[in-house]
Design an enzyme around this catalytic site. Structure first.
Site, PDB file in Angstrom:
ATOM      1  N   HIS A 179       0.122 -16.713  -5.359  1.00  0.00           N
ATOM      2  CA  HIS A 179      -1.028 -16.302  -6.177  1.00  0.00           C
ATOM      3  C   HIS A 179      -0.616 -15.746  -7.527  1.00  0.00           C
ATOM      4  O   HIS A 179      -1.381 -15.016  -8.163  1.00  0.00           O
ATOM      5  CB  HIS A 179      -1.873 -15.276  -5.406  1.00  0.00           C
ATOM      6  CG  HIS A 179      -2.500 -15.850  -4.167  1.00  0.00           C
ATOM      7  ND1 HIS A 179      -2.921 -15.091  -3.098  1.00  0.00           N
ATOM      8  CD2 HIS A 179      -2.764 -17.138  -3.819  1.00  0.00           C
ATOM      9  CE1 HIS A 179      -3.420 -15.882  -2.155  1.00  0.00           C
ATOM     10  NE2 HIS A 179      -3.337 -17.129  -2.567  1.00  0.00           N
TER      11      HIS A 179
ATOM     12  N   THR B 280       0.836  -1.204   0.000  1.00  0.00           N
ATOM     13  CA  THR B 280       0.000   0.000   0.000  1.00  0.00           C
ATOM     14  C   THR B 280       0.872   1.256   0.000  1.00  0.00           C
ATOM     15  O   THR B 280       0.532   2.255  -0.624  1.00  0.00           O
ATOM     16  CB  THR B 280      -0.996   0.022   1.178  1.00  0.00           C
ATOM     17  OG1 THR B 280      -0.287  -0.152   2.403  1.00  0.00           O
ATOM     18  CG2 THR B 280      -2.045  -1.063   1.053  1.00  0.00           C
TER      19      THR B 280
HETATM   20  P1  NAD Z   1      -5.809  -8.057   2.402  1.00  0.00           P
HETATM   21  O1  NAD Z   1      -6.199  -6.845   1.617  1.00  0.00           O
HETATM   22  O2  NAD Z   1      -6.843  -9.053   2.724  1.00  0.00           O
HETATM   23  O3  NAD Z   1      -5.149  -7.595   3.757  1.00  0.00           O
HETATM   24  C1  NAD Z   1      -4.174  -6.596   3.805  1.00  0.00           C
HETATM   25  C2  NAD Z   1      -3.937  -6.257   5.255  1.00  0.00           C
HETATM   26  O4  NAD Z   1      -2.862  -5.330   5.294  1.00  0.00           O
HETATM   27  C3  NAD Z   1      -5.142  -5.596   5.920  1.00  0.00           C
HETATM   28  O5  NAD Z   1      -5.474  -6.300   7.096  1.00  0.00           O
HETATM   29  C4  NAD Z   1      -4.662  -4.165   6.226  1.00  0.00           C
HETATM   30  O6  NAD Z   1      -5.107  -3.707   7.472  1.00  0.00           O
HETATM   31  C5  NAD Z   1      -3.170  -4.325   6.252  1.00  0.00           C
HETATM   32  N1  NAD Z   1      -2.428  -3.130   5.816  1.00  0.00           N
HETATM   33  C6  NAD Z   1      -2.603  -2.419   4.676  1.00  0.00           C
HETATM   34  N2  NAD Z   1      -1.680  -1.442   4.573  1.00  0.00           N
HETATM   35  C7  NAD Z   1      -0.940  -1.505   5.718  1.00  0.00           C
HETATM   36  C8  NAD Z   1       0.161  -0.765   6.228  1.00  0.00           C
HETATM   37  N3  NAD Z   1       0.700   0.253   5.526  1.00  0.00           N
HETATM   38  N4  NAD Z   1       0.667  -1.107   7.434  1.00  0.00           N
HETATM   39  C9  NAD Z   1       0.142  -2.134   8.152  1.00  0.00           C
HETATM   40  N5  NAD Z   1      -0.883  -2.890   7.711  1.00  0.00           N
HETATM   41  C10 NAD Z   1      -1.412  -2.588   6.508  1.00  0.00           C
HETATM   42  O7  NAD Z   1      -4.574  -8.700   1.633  1.00  0.00           O
HETATM   43  P2  NAD Z   1      -4.075 -10.216   1.576  1.00  0.00           P
HETATM   44  O8  NAD Z   1      -4.140 -10.859   2.906  1.00  0.00           O
HETATM   45  O9  NAD Z   1      -2.765 -10.155   0.863  1.00  0.00           O
HETATM   46  O10 NAD Z   1      -5.151 -10.957   0.669  1.00  0.00           O
HETATM   47  C11 NAD Z   1      -5.619 -10.364  -0.507  1.00  0.00           C
HETATM   48  C12 NAD Z   1      -5.341 -11.135  -1.792  1.00  0.00           C
HETATM   49  O11 NAD Z   1      -5.374 -10.186  -2.847  1.00  0.00           O
HETATM   50  C13 NAD Z   1      -3.974 -11.749  -1.869  1.00  0.00           C
HETATM   51  O12 NAD Z   1      -4.168 -13.078  -2.098  1.00  0.00           O
HETATM   52  C14 NAD Z   1      -3.276 -11.093  -3.047  1.00  0.00           C
HETATM   53  O13 NAD Z   1      -3.027 -12.079  -4.033  1.00  0.00           O
HETATM   54  C15 NAD Z   1      -4.241 -10.162  -3.673  1.00  0.00           C
HETATM   55  N6  NAD Z   1      -3.832  -8.731  -3.778  1.00  0.00           N
HETATM   56  C16 NAD Z   1      -2.548  -8.433  -4.095  1.00  0.00           C
HETATM   57  C17 NAD Z   1      -2.149  -7.100  -4.192  1.00  0.00           C
HETATM   58  C18 NAD Z   1      -0.708  -6.839  -4.540  1.00  0.00           C
HETATM   59  O14 NAD Z   1      -0.087  -7.657  -5.217  1.00  0.00           O
HETATM   60  N7  NAD Z   1      -0.145  -5.719  -4.102  1.00  0.00           N
HETATM   61  C19 NAD Z   1      -3.059  -6.068  -3.946  1.00  0.00           C
HETATM   62  C20 NAD Z   1      -4.404  -6.399  -3.631  1.00  0.00           C
HETATM   63  C21 NAD Z   1      -4.764  -7.755  -3.549  1.00  0.00           C
END
Ligand code: NAD
Length: 259
Positions: free
Chosen positions: A132, A39
């Site tokens: 993934h 993020t």
């Molecule tokens: P999720 O969105 O379910 O969870 C992300 C977690 O990170 C949340 O609980 C949130 O509170 C926390 N978070 C976000 N920014 C933060 C920060 N700066 N500091 C601390 N905590 C923070 O993500 P997930 O568990 O990875 O599952 C989602 C699925 O979606 C994954 O399987 C992935 O493949 C995919 N996905 C990937 C991306 C990517 O590649 N960047 C982005 C979105 C979704």
């Protein structure tokens, strides 16, 4: 400290100190990353407020295969995200893990992310276990031919439809694992081996609700590793962790980036 031995860091500073001590006393650290580590790089996660989940219902694999409309929509969304993915650079979390990797402390990173940012931070592709898949390229569902996104976009712009394979005319899909699609066997095996062989397993930025990936922390814990969870929101596995740090990932891992 609660009855289970779990400790929630009382503030960022003490979290960083405790994590630093655990890193110093471990020899095989396996990070397990989710969307939260990216993020800071400008890629929205799924489940935070305003995350992708709240805007777009994911398209399951069987729907992608069965429906032209679903394939078109899936590619439309992907191209809408292209500027974001293309502009993203590794954040402090990625860079800290790359520094620990270069120091020989991290044998490999297990990631749920599809954004290629661990590789961009300097970790060898072979040492990034992508559970993934990867959205920065595509593959044919029929014959597995690899395509780049420039090719896919040119096809989409010419035909107005999702790309099909030049060789076998089957649908082409980003090289990601959708809901309902089978997990990559080799990656699952390698992730399991890493989890079971490490002495410190660090979950970073995952809500731990997507299975079977979310089973990895307990595999590590049951094999004897200490478990740390760095996530600003609580997860269902916090009670199993030895240390929980509910602070920003960049702020928490920034001190480990080095020079
Ligand atoms: P999720 O969105 O379910 O969870 C992300 C977690 O990170 C949340 O609980 C949130 O509170 C926390 N978070 C976000 N920014 C933060 C920060 N700066 N500091 C601390 N905590 C923070 O993500 P997930 O568990 O990875 O599952 C989602 C699925 O979606 C994954 O399987 C992935 O493949 C995919 N996905 C990937 C991306 C990517 O590649 N960047 C982005 C979105 C979704």
């Amino acid at each position: 400290m609660d009855q289970g031995g779990q400790m929630i860091a009382k503030d960022l500073q003490s979290g960083v100190e405790q994590l630093g001590e655990m890193i110093a006393t471990s020899s095989a650290i396996v990070p397990f990353t989710g969307a939260g580590i990216s993020t800071e790089s400008g890629i929205p996660d799924f489940r935070s407020p305003g995350g992708l989940w709240t805007r777009n219902r994911p398209i399951p694999f069987d729907e992608f295969v069965a429906s032209q409309e679903a394939r078109d929509e899936s590619w439309r969304r992907r191209f809408n995200m292209e500027a974001t993915f293309a502009a993203a650079r590794p954040g402090r979390g990625h860079r800290a893990l790359a520094a620990l990797y270069k120091a020989g402390k991290v044998p490999g990173v297990i990631t749920q992310n599809i954004d290629n940012l661990h590789q961009a931070s300097g970790i060898a592709g072979d040492d990034v276990i992508e559970l993934h898949g990867n959205t920065t390229y595509a593959r044919c569902l029929g014959c597995d031919t690899r395509y780049d996104l420039v090719w896919a976009k040119a096809q989409f712009d010419t035909t107005g439809r999702a790309p099909v394979c030049d060789a076998c005319a089957q649908p082409v899909k980003t090289a990601t694992i959708s809901f309902g699609q089978s997990m990559p066997e080799d990656e699952m095996r390698r992730a399991t081996e890493l989890a079971q062989a490490c002495d410190l397993f660090v979950v970073i930025g995952s809500s731990l609700v997507v299975w079977p990936a979310a089973g990895m922390p307990l595999l590590a814990k049951n094999a004897g590793a200490r478990l740390v969870i760095v996530n600003r929101e609580p997860t269902e596995q916090d009670d199993d962790a030895d240390l929980v740090i509910r602070h920003d990932i960049g702020d928490t891992l920034g001190p480990f980036v080095g020079n």
